[in-house]
Write a protein that holds these residues in place. Sequence first.
Motif, PDB file in Angstrom:
ATOM      1  N   ASP A 118       0.748  -1.299   0.032  1.00 16.96           N
ATOM      2  CA  ASP A 118       0.000   0.017   0.002  1.00 16.96           C
ATOM      3  C   ASP A 118       0.790   1.149   0.084  1.00 16.96           C
ATOM      4  OD1 ASP A 118      -1.672   2.137   0.549  1.00 16.96           O
ATOM      5  OD2 ASP A 118      -2.786   1.251   2.219  1.00 16.96           O
TER       6      ASP A 118
ATOM      7  N   TYR B 149       0.800   7.117  -7.669  1.00 21.31           N
ATOM      8  CA  TYR B 149       1.158   8.217  -6.719  1.00 21.31           C
ATOM      9  C   TYR B 149       2.300   8.988  -7.583  1.00 21.31           C
ATOM     10  CZ  TYR B 149      -1.337   5.012  -3.485  1.00 21.31           C
ATOM     11  OH  TYR B 149      -2.342   4.513  -2.904  1.00 21.31           O
TER      12      TYR B 149
ATOM     13  N   ASP C 187     -11.088   8.929  -3.088  1.00 20.70           N
ATOM     14  CA  ASP C 187     -10.498  10.055  -3.982  1.00 20.70           C
ATOM     15  C   ASP C 187     -11.190  10.239  -5.485  1.00 20.70           C
ATOM     16  OD1 ASP C 187      -8.722  10.335  -1.785  1.00 20.70           O
ATOM     17  OD2 ASP C 187      -6.858  10.402  -2.948  1.00 20.70           O
TER      18      ASP C 187
ATOM     19  N   SER D  48       0.115   4.353  -0.380  1.00 21.34           N
ATOM     20  CA  SER D  48      -0.796   5.527   0.102  1.00 21.34           C
ATOM     21  C   SER D  48       0.045   6.089   1.315  1.00 21.34           C
ATOM     22  CB  SER D  48      -2.187   5.258   0.481  1.00 21.34           C
ATOM     23  OG  SER D  48      -2.280   4.461   1.538  1.00 21.34           O
ATOM     24  N   HIS D  49       0.695   5.507   2.065  1.00 20.58           N
ATOM     25  CA  HIS D  49       1.501   6.041   3.334  1.00 20.58           C
ATOM     26  C   HIS D  49       2.753   6.758   3.015  1.00 20.58           C
ATOM     27  CE1 HIS D  49      -1.193   3.567   5.683  1.00 20.58           C
ATOM     28  NE2 HIS D  49      -0.762   2.341   5.116  1.00 20.58           N
TER      29      HIS D  49
ATOM     30  N   SER E 162      -6.455   1.793  -2.578  1.00 25.54           N
ATOM     31  CA  SER E 162      -6.142   2.377  -1.241  1.00 25.54           C
ATOM     32  C   SER E 162      -6.693   3.584  -0.828  1.00 25.54           C
ATOM     33  CB  SER E 162      -4.599   2.644  -1.328  1.00 25.54           C
ATOM     34  OG  SER E 162      -3.738   1.477  -1.532  1.00 25.54           O
ATOM     35  N   LEU E 163      -7.011   4.448  -1.929  1.00 23.39           N
ATOM     36  CA  LEU E 163      -7.723   5.608  -1.470  1.00 23.39           C
ATOM     37  C   LEU E 163      -8.933   5.706  -2.294  1.00 23.39           C
ATOM     38  CD1 LEU E 163      -4.508   7.938  -1.646  1.00 23.39           C
ATOM     39  CD2 LEU E 163      -5.800   7.089   0.430  1.00 23.39           C
TER      40      LEU E 163
ATOM     41  N   PHE F 258      -0.913  12.919  -3.523  1.00 26.85           N
ATOM     42  CA  PHE F 258      -1.693  12.292  -4.481  1.00 26.85           C
ATOM     43  C   PHE F 258      -3.160  12.864  -4.491  1.00 26.85           C
ATOM     44  CE2 PHE F 258      -4.732   9.101  -5.670  1.00 26.85           C
ATOM     45  CZ  PHE F 258      -4.313   8.825  -6.836  1.00 26.85           C
ATOM     46  N   THR F 259      -3.750  12.909  -3.311  1.00 29.19           N
ATOM     47  CA  THR F 259      -5.149  13.436  -3.116  1.00 29.19           C
ATOM     48  C   THR F 259      -5.329  14.924  -3.428  1.00 29.19           C
ATOM     49  OG1 THR F 259      -5.429  11.867  -1.129  1.00 29.19           O
ATOM     50  CG2 THR F 259      -7.006  13.725  -1.232  1.00 29.19           C
TER      51      THR F 259
ATOM     52  N   PRO G  17      -3.754   3.158  -6.534  1.00 29.36           N
ATOM     53  CA  PRO G  17      -4.365   4.396  -5.608  1.00 29.36           C
ATOM     54  C   PRO G  17      -5.629   4.022  -5.594  1.00 29.36           C
ATOM     55  CG  PRO G  17      -2.724   5.203  -6.831  1.00 29.36           C
ATOM     56  CD  PRO G  17      -2.816   3.968  -7.569  1.00 29.36           C
TER      57      PRO G  17
ATOM     58  N   GLY H 293       0.326   9.823  -0.185  1.00 31.54           N
ATOM     59  CA  GLY H 293      -1.005   9.667  -0.323  1.00 31.54           C
ATOM     60  C   GLY H 293      -1.705  11.129  -0.218  1.00 31.54           C
ATOM     61  N   SER H 294      -1.017  11.956   0.672  1.00 29.51           N
ATOM     62  CA  SER H 294      -1.731  13.316   0.844  1.00 29.51           C
ATOM     63  C   SER H 294      -1.348  14.115  -0.471  1.00 29.51           C
ATOM     64  CB  SER H 294      -1.282  13.790   2.236  1.00 29.51           C
ATOM     65  OG  SER H 294       0.410  13.929   2.066  1.00 29.51           O
TER      66      SER H 294
END
Length: 214
Positions: free
Chosen positions: A11, A161, A103, A13-14, A99-100, A20-21, A96, A17-18
Amino acid sequence: MTVHPVTPAFDGSHIDGSLFTAITDLARDTRWLNSPLEMWTNAGLGVFAVLMLIGWWNARRRDTRAMTLALAAPVAVAVAFAIAEVAKKLITEVRPCYSLPHDYFVSPCPVRTDYAFPSGHATVAAAAVAALWLLDRRLSVVAAAFAVVECFTRVYLGDHYPHDVVGAVVLALPVAYLLSRVLGRVAVPLVARLRAGALAPVLTATPAGAQTTR
């Protein structure tokens, strides 16, 4: 009934991820740009093929080492892409969209086994930049500009990402550069023979006997 173990996927996103969002939020707020960039992200790969074709065309009027570098460029890109695909299977970073899921995504979510790291599109773009650098730096600079756009679209559309495209660039640049450099030396005798033979019309713009090799 036999139960097959499921390979755990990484994963990503850790990591970022922010960021990416934040970029996909931009895509949500600029929906007028979604369709053009969605079309570009795949069609844009053709730009790198065109730039390599221009490099080959110009090399027909240059010496044999230049032609060798022109022929080595697509080989270097293909090898870099193959290595990236192997890395995907080894790292197994889930996309992503898994995982998200909340979004905003322009691109549809691919199958779960279509892994994210490194980005194949970004690999092709960066490898073309590196290979063209040895052949024609003006073409390489043009490729670099398009590569930046290509890398951005992969995140903007939600396919990757930011670290997926950065990782692709870090992988592709040295692989394509070193392979092109090696081929640009060791394959010169072979290309010289081809330029003097039946492939002369394809590999040279002047009579074969007038070519200079080095």
